[in-house]
Design a protein around this motif. Sequence first.
Motif, PDB file in Angstrom:
ATOM      1  N   SER A   5       0.807  -1.206   0.000  1.00 40.31           N
ATOM      2  CA  SER A   5       0.000   0.000   0.000  1.00 40.31           C
ATOM      3  C   SER A   5       0.846   1.265   0.000  1.00 40.31           C
ATOM      4  O   SER A   5       0.328   2.362   0.081  1.00 40.31           O
ATOM      5  CB  SER A   5      -0.914   0.013   1.238  1.00 40.31           C
ATOM      6  OG  SER A   5      -0.134  -0.044   2.419  1.00 40.31           O
ATOM      7  N   ALA A  32      -2.320   8.644  -7.947  1.00 40.14           N
ATOM      8  CA  ALA A  32      -2.770   9.797  -7.183  1.00 40.14           C
ATOM      9  C   ALA A  32      -1.909  11.004  -7.534  1.00 40.14           C
ATOM     10  O   ALA A  32      -0.743  10.870  -7.916  1.00 40.14           O
ATOM     11  CB  ALA A  32      -2.678   9.503  -5.691  1.00 40.14           C
ATOM     12  N   TYR A  39      -7.138  10.588  -6.611  1.00 39.60           N
ATOM     13  CA  TYR A  39      -6.576   9.448  -7.338  1.00 39.60           C
ATOM     14  C   TYR A  39      -7.508   9.048  -8.473  1.00 39.60           C
ATOM     15  O   TYR A  39      -8.729   9.225  -8.398  1.00 39.60           O
ATOM     16  CB  TYR A  39      -6.273   8.273  -6.412  1.00 39.60           C
ATOM     17  CG  TYR A  39      -7.462   7.615  -5.751  1.00 39.60           C
ATOM     18  CD1 TYR A  39      -8.124   6.548  -6.349  1.00 39.60           C
ATOM     19  CD2 TYR A  39      -7.904   8.035  -4.489  1.00 39.60           C
ATOM     20  CE1 TYR A  39      -9.195   5.917  -5.729  1.00 39.60           C
ATOM     21  CE2 TYR A  39      -8.976   7.414  -3.867  1.00 39.60           C
ATOM     22  CZ  TYR A  39      -9.617   6.360  -4.487  1.00 39.60           C
ATOM     23  OH  TYR A  39     -10.682   5.740  -3.875  1.00 39.60           O
ATOM     24  N   PRO A  60      -7.496   1.165  -5.352  1.00 42.33           N
ATOM     25  CA  PRO A  60      -8.193   2.268  -4.697  1.00 42.33           C
ATOM     26  C   PRO A  60      -8.083   2.240  -3.175  1.00 42.33           C
ATOM     27  O   PRO A  60      -7.955   3.303  -2.541  1.00 42.33           O
ATOM     28  CB  PRO A  60      -9.642   2.081  -5.158  1.00 42.33           C
ATOM     29  CG  PRO A  60      -9.538   1.347  -6.445  1.00 42.33           C
ATOM     30  CD  PRO A  60      -8.366   0.426  -6.276  1.00 42.33           C
ATOM     31  N   ALA A  61      -8.126   1.053  -2.554  1.00 43.48           N
ATOM     32  CA  ALA A  61      -8.080   0.979  -1.089  1.00 43.48           C
ATOM     33  C   ALA A  61      -6.777   1.569  -0.552  1.00 43.48           C
ATOM     34  O   ALA A  61      -6.768   2.294   0.455  1.00 43.48           O
ATOM     35  CB  ALA A  61      -8.250  -0.470  -0.628  1.00 43.48           C
ATOM     36  N   ALA A  63      -4.898   3.823  -2.016  1.00 43.49           N
ATOM     37  CA  ALA A  63      -4.906   5.272  -2.217  1.00 43.49           C
ATOM     38  C   ALA A  63      -5.777   5.966  -1.173  1.00 43.49           C
ATOM     39  O   ALA A  63      -5.407   7.023  -0.635  1.00 43.49           O
ATOM     40  CB  ALA A  63      -5.400   5.595  -3.624  1.00 43.49           C
ATOM     41  N   ARG A  64      -6.915   5.359  -0.855  1.00 44.22           N
ATOM     42  CA  ARG A  64      -7.779   5.955   0.173  1.00 44.22           C
ATOM     43  C   ARG A  64      -7.083   5.925   1.522  1.00 44.22           C
ATOM     44  O   ARG A  64      -7.179   6.886   2.308  1.00 44.22           O
ATOM     45  CB  ARG A  64      -9.112   5.192   0.246  1.00 44.22           C
ATOM     46  CG  ARG A  64     -10.042   5.441  -0.922  1.00 44.22           C
ATOM     47  CD  ARG A  64     -11.463   4.986  -0.604  1.00 44.22           C
ATOM     48  NE  ARG A  64     -11.491   3.573  -0.194  1.00 44.22           N
ATOM     49  CZ  ARG A  64     -11.599   2.560  -1.033  1.00 44.22           C
ATOM     50  NH1 ARG A  64     -11.652   2.789  -2.354  1.00 44.22           N
ATOM     51  NH2 ARG A  64     -11.644   1.315  -0.597  1.00 44.22           N
ATOM     52  N   GLY A  67      -4.999   8.751   2.204  1.00 48.73           N
ATOM     53  CA  GLY A  67      -5.651  10.045   2.345  1.00 48.73           C
ATOM     54  C   GLY A  67      -6.104  10.695   1.055  1.00 48.73           C
ATOM     55  O   GLY A  67      -6.544  11.856   1.074  1.00 48.73           O
ATOM     56  N   PHE A  68      -6.074   9.969  -0.080  1.00 45.80           N
ATOM     57  CA  PHE A  68      -6.514  10.555  -1.344  1.00 45.80           C
ATOM     58  C   PHE A  68      -8.005  10.291  -1.581  1.00 45.80           C
ATOM     59  O   PHE A  68      -8.572   9.324  -1.069  1.00 45.80           O
ATOM     60  CB  PHE A  68      -5.684   9.980  -2.502  1.00 45.80           C
ATOM     61  CG  PHE A  68      -4.249  10.429  -2.488  1.00 45.80           C
ATOM     62  CD1 PHE A  68      -3.886  11.640  -3.053  1.00 45.80           C
ATOM     63  CD2 PHE A  68      -3.266   9.639  -1.900  1.00 45.80           C
ATOM     64  CE1 PHE A  68      -2.567  12.059  -3.041  1.00 45.80           C
ATOM     65  CE2 PHE A  68      -1.946  10.049  -1.885  1.00 45.80           C
ATOM     66  CZ  PHE A  68      -1.589  11.266  -2.455  1.00 45.80           C
ATOM     67  N   ARG A  69      -8.623  11.162  -2.381  1.00 45.34           N
ATOM     68  CA  ARG A  69     -10.054  11.062  -2.698  1.00 45.34           C
ATOM     69  C   ARG A  69     -10.228  10.523  -4.125  1.00 45.34           C
ATOM     70  O   ARG A  69      -9.414  10.840  -5.008  1.00 45.34           O
ATOM     71  CB  ARG A  69     -10.742  12.427  -2.610  1.00 45.34           C
ATOM     72  CG  ARG A  69     -10.528  13.151  -1.302  1.00 45.34           C
ATOM     73  CD  ARG A  69     -11.342  14.456  -1.265  1.00 45.34           C
ATOM     74  NE  ARG A  69     -11.153  15.281  -2.453  1.00 45.34           N
ATOM     75  CZ  ARG A  69     -10.150  16.120  -2.629  1.00 45.34           C
ATOM     76  NH1 ARG A  69      -9.197  16.236  -1.699  1.00 45.34           N
ATOM     77  NH2 ARG A  69     -10.074  16.853  -3.727  1.00 45.34           N
ATOM     78  N   PRO A  70     -11.314   9.769  -4.377  1.00 46.96           N
ATOM     79  CA  PRO A  70     -11.529   9.252  -5.741  1.00 46.96           C
ATOM     80  C   PRO A  70     -11.957  10.358  -6.702  1.00 46.96           C
ATOM     81  O   PRO A  70     -12.698  11.270  -6.344  1.00 46.96           O
ATOM     82  CB  PRO A  70     -12.648   8.218  -5.565  1.00 46.96           C
ATOM     83  CG  PRO A  70     -13.381   8.675  -4.341  1.00 46.96           C
ATOM     84  CD  PRO A  70     -12.339   9.277  -3.432  1.00 46.96           C
ATOM     85  N   ASP A  77     -13.126   3.842  -7.992  1.00 46.49           N
ATOM     86  CA  ASP A  77     -13.575   2.843  -7.023  1.00 46.49           C
ATOM     87  C   ASP A  77     -14.512   1.812  -7.641  1.00 46.49           C
ATOM     88  O   ASP A  77     -14.748   0.756  -7.062  1.00 46.49           O
ATOM     89  CB  ASP A  77     -14.299   3.521  -5.851  1.00 46.49           C
ATOM     90  CG  ASP A  77     -13.327   4.239  -4.929  1.00 46.49           C
ATOM     91  OD1 ASP A  77     -12.111   4.106  -5.147  1.00 46.49           O
ATOM     92  OD2 ASP A  77     -13.781   4.931  -4.006  1.00 46.49           O
TER      93      ASP A  77
END
Length: 363
Positions: A5, A32, A39, A60-61, A63-64, A67-70, A77
């Motif tokens: 990650s 991201a 991201y 995606p998990a 990146a989240r 602290g990044f947003r989709p 996602d």
Amino acid sequence: MHRGSVARPADDAHWRAVVDRRPPEGSVFVYAVVTTGIYCRPGCPSRRPKRENVRIFEGPAAARAAGFRPCQRCRPDEAPGADLAARIARARTRLEDTAEAEPALADLAAAAGFSPSHFHRVFKAQVGLSPKAYARTVRAARLRAALEEGASVTDATYEAGYSGPARAHADADAALGMTPSAYRRGGAGVQIDHVIVDSALGRLLVAATPRGLCAVAMGEDDAALLAALRARFPNATLRADGAAAHAVLPAVLALAAAPGTAPEVPLDLAGTAFQRRVWAELRRIPAGETRTYSAVAAAIGQPTATRAVARACADNPVALVVPCHRVVRTDGGLGGYRWGPARKRALLDTEAASNPSDTKSDS
């Protein structure tokens, strides 16, 4: 692809995927952008970030978790292709609804959340036509409808979304089989040669223009066969025993006696883009085999269009040459046939006897 990650700078392969808006073969990742906190998936149509601001995550998990947003444009996602049909459907709707020339490929792609090249590939795979070809058939259909409603050629041309008559004439020649003016006049100015003869399937009408075969009909009554031809081309000049019809007659008679044995004949068919795709698929079905309506729909890339396929079969103007008799129901029933179930059964039985090892029906 990197495991874990932890965010990593974009190596050459990942950066190329971001630039090309297409992931490497067999790789799934998101990237991201540290300056925006967002991201994306490769293929996002957003403006290309600077390479030094890009970080690569396995998914995606990860990146989240960092602290990044989709991204709201490419929706990373969602499972790849989860809303693919909906996005392509929206693009088709835009092409169908616009009264202008087709939108730019880049605009359509951006609205769908794809790069232009990827959108072109996906659209063609889903629809069976490129965006440009689809837009052209939409305009041709509008032109046909306006002409049939009595609009002048000039009004119909601009109502259909053409910028001028040149493109309209080119599209009409392919979609209508004649110029817009001739189509509006019900074939006025077009000469159609025809002949009615006995065949293995009863009385057979064969009609052709100088461009090729335009009608094949079967029945018992010569007057009814000729009346149907005239209804299709009410203002064309019909010439009995003309040379164009006699030129293609031997091939059609051979098909009536032994389906699948005749040489290719030139065709002059008027039809919508969808009908033409169905008819082309029917001609790919080998003699001695059958397909279901749903199988044909799937083969042309529109698996939900079973009823439309059945209508295209019913509207087939050249029986035998475009073998709509080889399409049956999923339950094994014959289904409809414009020239009667007895003729359909006779054709299928003849083909099955000639190709006993090949006969099959795909669902």
